[in-house]
Design a protein around this motif. Structure first.
Motif, PDB file in Angstrom:
ATOM      1  N   GLU A  18      -8.468  15.767  -4.598  1.00 28.96           N
ATOM      2  CA  GLU A  18      -8.959  14.754  -3.648  1.00 28.96           C
ATOM      3  C   GLU A  18     -10.151  14.063  -4.301  1.00 28.96           C
ATOM      4  OE1 GLU A  18      -8.332  13.235  -0.463  1.00 28.96           O
ATOM      5  OE2 GLU A  18      -9.998  12.143  -1.410  1.00 28.96           O
ATOM      6  N   ASN A  20     -12.376  12.183  -2.954  1.00 24.75           N
ATOM      7  CA  ASN A  20     -13.586  12.222  -2.120  1.00 24.75           C
ATOM      8  C   ASN A  20     -14.222  13.610  -2.140  1.00 24.75           C
ATOM      9  OD1 ASN A  20     -13.319   9.566  -1.271  1.00 24.75           O
ATOM     10  ND2 ASN A  20     -11.993  10.138   0.446  1.00 24.75           N
ATOM     11  N   ILE A  29     -10.275   9.061  11.089  1.00 24.45           N
ATOM     12  CA  ILE A  29     -10.583   7.858  11.903  1.00 24.45           C
ATOM     13  C   ILE A  29      -9.327   7.311  12.588  1.00 24.45           C
ATOM     14  CG2 ILE A  29     -12.613   7.142  10.575  1.00 24.45           C
ATOM     15  CD1 ILE A  29     -10.717   4.939   9.331  1.00 24.45           C
ATOM     16  N   ARG A 118     -10.303  12.835  -9.378  1.00 28.75           N
ATOM     17  CA  ARG A 118      -9.500  11.630  -9.170  1.00 28.75           C
ATOM     18  C   ARG A 118      -8.405  11.553 -10.230  1.00 28.75           C
ATOM     19  NH1 ARG A 118     -12.013   5.519  -8.681  1.00 28.75           N
ATOM     20  NH2 ARG A 118     -10.039   4.471  -8.202  1.00 28.75           N
ATOM     21  N   ALA A 148       0.478  11.342  -3.427  1.00 29.67           N
ATOM     22  CA  ALA A 148       0.332  11.077  -1.986  1.00 29.67           C
ATOM     23  C   ALA A 148      -1.034  10.436  -1.760  1.00 29.67           C
ATOM     24  CB  ALA A 148       0.463  12.374  -1.194  1.00 29.67           C
ATOM     25  N   GLY A 150      -1.844   7.482  -0.671  1.00 26.21           N
ATOM     26  CA  GLY A 150      -2.011   6.518   0.417  1.00 26.21           C
ATOM     27  C   GLY A 150      -1.782   5.080  -0.020  1.00 26.21           C
ATOM     28  N   GLY A 158     -10.924   6.077   0.598  1.00 27.93           N
ATOM     29  CA  GLY A 158     -10.409   6.706  -0.637  1.00 27.93           C
ATOM     30  C   GLY A 158      -9.070   6.147  -1.069  1.00 27.93           C
ATOM     31  N   ASP A 162      -4.630   3.859  -6.253  1.00 26.57           N
ATOM     32  CA  ASP A 162      -4.442   4.500  -7.568  1.00 26.57           C
ATOM     33  C   ASP A 162      -2.991   4.906  -7.788  1.00 26.57           C
ATOM     34  OD1 ASP A 162      -7.133   4.269  -7.694  1.00 26.57           O
ATOM     35  OD2 ASP A 162      -7.563   6.421  -7.918  1.00 26.57           O
ATOM     36  N   VAL A 341      -2.234  -0.487   8.078  1.00 25.01           N
ATOM     37  CA  VAL A 341      -1.219   0.072   7.175  1.00 25.01           C
ATOM     38  C   VAL A 341      -0.866  -0.953   6.098  1.00 25.01           C
ATOM     39  CG1 VAL A 341       1.163   0.910   7.075  1.00 25.01           C
ATOM     40  CG2 VAL A 341      -0.242   1.524   9.004  1.00 25.01           C
ATOM     41  N   ASN A 381       3.429   6.060  11.691  1.00 21.30           N
ATOM     42  CA  ASN A 381       3.014   6.115  10.285  1.00 21.30           C
ATOM     43  C   ASN A 381       2.621   7.538   9.878  1.00 21.30           C
ATOM     44  OD1 ASN A 381       3.180   3.289   9.230  1.00 21.30           O
ATOM     45  ND2 ASN A 381       1.991   2.961  11.100  1.00 21.30           N
TER      46      ASN A 381
HETATM   47  C1  LIG Z   1      -8.195   2.794  11.301  1.00 23.95           C
HETATM   48  C2  LIG Z   1      -6.840   3.432  11.169  1.00 23.95           C
HETATM   49  C3  LIG Z   1      -6.266   4.075  12.250  1.00 23.95           C
HETATM   50  C4  LIG Z   1      -4.993   4.640  12.145  1.00 23.95           C
HETATM   51  N1  LIG Z   1      -4.475   5.306  13.204  1.00 23.95           N
HETATM   52  C5  LIG Z   1      -3.246   5.869  13.111  1.00 23.95           C
HETATM   53  C6  LIG Z   1      -2.732   6.650  14.177  1.00 23.95           C
HETATM   54  O1  LIG Z   1      -3.407   6.911  15.173  1.00 23.95           O
HETATM   55  N2  LIG Z   1      -1.464   7.135  14.041  1.00 23.95           N
HETATM   56  C7  LIG Z   1      -0.701   6.912  12.929  1.00 23.95           C
HETATM   57  O2  LIG Z   1       0.448   7.353  12.877  1.00 23.95           O
HETATM   58  N3  LIG Z   1      -1.214   6.257  11.858  1.00 23.95           N
HETATM   59  C8  LIG Z   1      -2.465   5.739  11.919  1.00 23.95           C
HETATM   60  N4  LIG Z   1      -2.976   5.083  10.837  1.00 23.95           N
HETATM   61  C9  LIG Z   1      -2.193   5.039   9.585  1.00 23.95           C
HETATM   62  C10 LIG Z   1      -2.322   6.408   8.872  1.00 23.95           C
HETATM   63  O3  LIG Z   1      -3.680   6.796   8.850  1.00 23.95           O
HETATM   64  C11 LIG Z   1      -1.799   6.354   7.428  1.00 23.95           C
HETATM   65  O4  LIG Z   1      -0.504   5.812   7.404  1.00 23.95           O
HETATM   66  C12 LIG Z   1      -1.791   7.770   6.833  1.00 23.95           C
HETATM   67  O5  LIG Z   1      -3.116   8.285   6.780  1.00 23.95           O
HETATM   68  C13 LIG Z   1      -1.186   7.788   5.450  1.00 23.95           C
HETATM   69  O6  LIG Z   1      -1.325   9.078   4.934  1.00 23.95           O
HETATM   70  P1  LIG Z   1      -1.353   9.346   3.360  1.00 23.95           P
HETATM   71  O7  LIG Z   1      -1.594  10.793   3.202  1.00 23.95           O
HETATM   72  O8  LIG Z   1      -0.174   8.742   2.734  1.00 23.95           O
HETATM   73  O9  LIG Z   1      -2.590   8.524   2.831  1.00 23.95           O
HETATM   74  P2  LIG Z   1      -4.190   8.670   3.154  1.00 23.95           P
HETATM   75  O10 LIG Z   1      -4.397   9.190   4.522  1.00 23.95           O
HETATM   76  O11 LIG Z   1      -4.763   7.339   2.788  1.00 23.95           O
HETATM   77  O12 LIG Z   1      -4.651   9.784   2.147  1.00 23.95           O
HETATM   78  C14 LIG Z   1      -4.641   9.596   0.755  1.00 23.95           C
HETATM   79  C15 LIG Z   1      -5.696  10.483   0.144  1.00 23.95           C
HETATM   80  O13 LIG Z   1      -5.573  10.410  -1.282  1.00 23.95           O
HETATM   81  C16 LIG Z   1      -6.862  10.324  -1.837  1.00 23.95           C
HETATM   82  N5  LIG Z   1      -6.729   9.666  -3.152  1.00 23.95           N
HETATM   83  C17 LIG Z   1      -6.427   8.381  -3.405  1.00 23.95           C
HETATM   84  N6  LIG Z   1      -6.358   8.160  -4.733  1.00 23.95           N
HETATM   85  C18 LIG Z   1      -6.620   9.357  -5.325  1.00 23.95           C
HETATM   86  C19 LIG Z   1      -6.684   9.795  -6.672  1.00 23.95           C
HETATM   87  N7  LIG Z   1      -6.481   8.949  -7.706  1.00 23.95           N
HETATM   88  N8  LIG Z   1      -6.974  11.108  -6.941  1.00 23.95           N
HETATM   89  C20 LIG Z   1      -7.212  11.979  -5.910  1.00 23.95           C
HETATM   90  N9  LIG Z   1      -7.158  11.612  -4.606  1.00 23.95           N
HETATM   91  C21 LIG Z   1      -6.869  10.329  -4.324  1.00 23.95           C
HETATM   92  C22 LIG Z   1      -7.658   9.522  -0.854  1.00 23.95           C
HETATM   93  O14 LIG Z   1      -9.052   9.750  -1.005  1.00 23.95           O
HETATM   94  C23 LIG Z   1      -7.114  10.035   0.471  1.00 23.95           C
HETATM   95  O15 LIG Z   1      -7.852  11.127   0.970  1.00 23.95           O
HETATM   96  C24 LIG Z   1      -4.269   4.538  10.910  1.00 23.95           C
HETATM   97  C25 LIG Z   1      -4.858   3.901   9.809  1.00 23.95           C
HETATM   98  C26 LIG Z   1      -6.125   3.355   9.930  1.00 23.95           C
HETATM   99  C27 LIG Z   1      -6.749   2.689   8.728  1.00 23.95           C
END
Ligand SMILES: Cc1cc2nc3c(=O)[nH]c(=O)nc-3n(C[C@H](O)[C@H](O)[C@H](O)COP(=O)(O)OP(=O)(O)OC[C@H]3O[C@@H](n4cnc5c(N)ncnc54)[C@H](O)[C@@H]3O)c2cc1C
Length: 407
Positions: A18, A20, A29, A118, A148, A150, A158, A162, A341, A381
């Protein structure tokens, strides 16, 4: 987190990088801090609510449906509740509880979590993945890697994109990124005058070249640049997919969706008669939120100070029409960074939907918003992230354990 947990649950030695100094910054959030964790809908409904390639997740949702998400988090001690529209939240309304539950599970499974690490590159040997490097140049050997990282919205959490660079280096095509659930800027500047005002139980229709693109009912918000709020976010995907990001298309706001224009006019007649000695803005006080009334009178070309009994039929009809169909011209969506998103991402055609494995590089897996999958608000999502994370974690574990190194 879900991918690492599942990999470990399937017997792999997993570690999580991670960038962060804490996990789940975006997760914390979500849902305005309440985390709309999933939507308790059958798979067909989940797919319909993921207009960006939802069908790609058919197999993942069959293995990890909304009920599995609910069982998983209940099993980790997060009590859940289901609200209107089958949206599921932690009973305590606290997204941090969800993050903490995932952290506890990672710890219990001995998943090594590397903070401030990272990922910067993937290592390959003999046409297969052999590990990853970080921004400090430190290498870790691994039989499988799950990306994963994001999307690219809310980069302060974060997710700065990348993963797209890493996937591209492995030979994957990235479908152009665009904001999916984003506030919309309008050409009219009057929304700024009522910025912060939210309207409940209104209907909004997006129209392009005279054709309706979609209609949503619920809550919206005026901002200093235009409009936002749940129904705007839901319509924004279709609007910003139009040529020039939807510039020139129209949003038609119906502030009295339960009434016809004629009924609206009758209501206006009643209010104006009852307050016939007052000025227009006083006589119509009960009609709309106070901040909006002078604005609407102005848009209808009626002086707010005009005595109610002097308002003409034509003026009244103009007002009734605006109450039912107040037009706003779209300039475009707010930037990707402000979208909830990211639409676009790693091309799903190059990923096996049964395993989330790369078809380009054996040993590489994908999960979450990095994929070219996106959905509406309502928990879709996150459900996509949990299900793809589960499938990627279990498949990567199986693959990794076919030799003896870790994930
Ligand atoms: C304000 C807001 C509210 C939302 N509310 C909802 C909701 O209520 N319900 C819902 O279904 N969806 C919601 N979403 C959408 C949802 O949050 C995302 O679709 C979901 O978090 C995606 O998950 P993820 O694990 O793919 O990515 P993320 O949650 O973005 O996690 C990715 C992680 O990877 C880390 N990372 C990135 N690059 C690197 C790297 N190079 N090396 C190491 N770590 C890295 C990041 O720091 C992060 O912690 C919301 C989004 C936002 C912005």
């Amino acid at each position: 987190m879900m991918a690492a947990i599942t990999a470990a649950e399937h017997g792999a030695q997993a570690e999580l990088w991670e960038r962060n100094d804490c996990l789940g910054r975006k997760l914390a959030i979500t849902g305005k801090g309440r985390c709309n964790i999933t939507n308790d809908a059958p798979t067909g409904e989940l797919i319909k609510n993921l207009p960006g390639n939802g069908a790609f997740l058919y197999s993942a949702f069959s293995r990890f449906p909304a009920a599995a998400t609910m069982d998983f988090f209940s099993g980790l001690g997060v009590a859940l509740k289901t609200e209107r529209g089958r949206r599921v939240f932690p009973a305590q309304d606290d997204a941090h509880e969800v993050v903490a539950a995932l952290e506890r599970r990672l710890l219990a499974l001995n998943v090594q979590v590397h903070y401030r690490r990272r990922a910067a590159g993937l290592l390959c040997a003999g046409g297969e993945l052999s590990g990853a490097t970080d921004t400090r140049g430190e290498k870790t050997a691994a039989r499988a890697v799950i990306l994963a990282s994001g999307g690219m919205s809310y980069p302060a959490t974060g997710s700065t994109g990348d993963g797209y660079t890493l996937a591209e280096a492995a030979g994957h095509r990235i479908v152009p990124l665009r904001p999916a659930l984003a506030p919309l800027e309008t050409q009219e500047s009057w929304p700024a005058e009522v910025a912060g005002l939210s309207l409940k139980n209104v209907a909004l229709t997006a129209v392009s070249n005279g054709k309706p693109l979609g209609r949503e009912f619920g809550e919206m918000l005026f901002t200093h640049f235009g409009v936002s709020g749940p129904i705007v976010l839901s319509l924004s995907r279709a609007v910003s997919a139009l040529p020039q990001d939807g510039a020139g298309s129209t949003l038609v706001l119906d502030m009295k969706p339960a009434l016809t224009t004629e009924q609206c006019d009758k209501r206006l007649q009643r209010d104006l008669q009852a307050g016939s000695r007052k000025q227009a803005d006083n006589a119509l006080r009960g009609l709309l939120p106070l901040a909006l009334l002078p604005l609407l009178l102005r848009l209808a070309d009626i002086p707010a100070t005009k005595p109610a009994n002097q308002i003409s039929r034509a003026e009244r009809l103009r007002l009734a029409e605006l109450l039912k169909a107040l037009p706003l011209t779209v300039k475009g969506p707010r930037p990707l960074a402000e979208a909830i998103v990211t639409a676009g991402g790693v091309n799903v055609k190059e990923i096996d939907p049964r395993t989330m494995a790369s078809k380009k590089l054996p040993g590489l897996y994908f999960a979450g918003e990095l994929l070219d999958v996106d959905g509406y608000t309502g928990g879709y999502n996150l459900q996509a992230a949990w299900a793809s994370g589960y499938v990627a974690g279990s498949s990567a574990a199986r693959y990794a354990m076919s030799s003896d190194s870790g994930v």
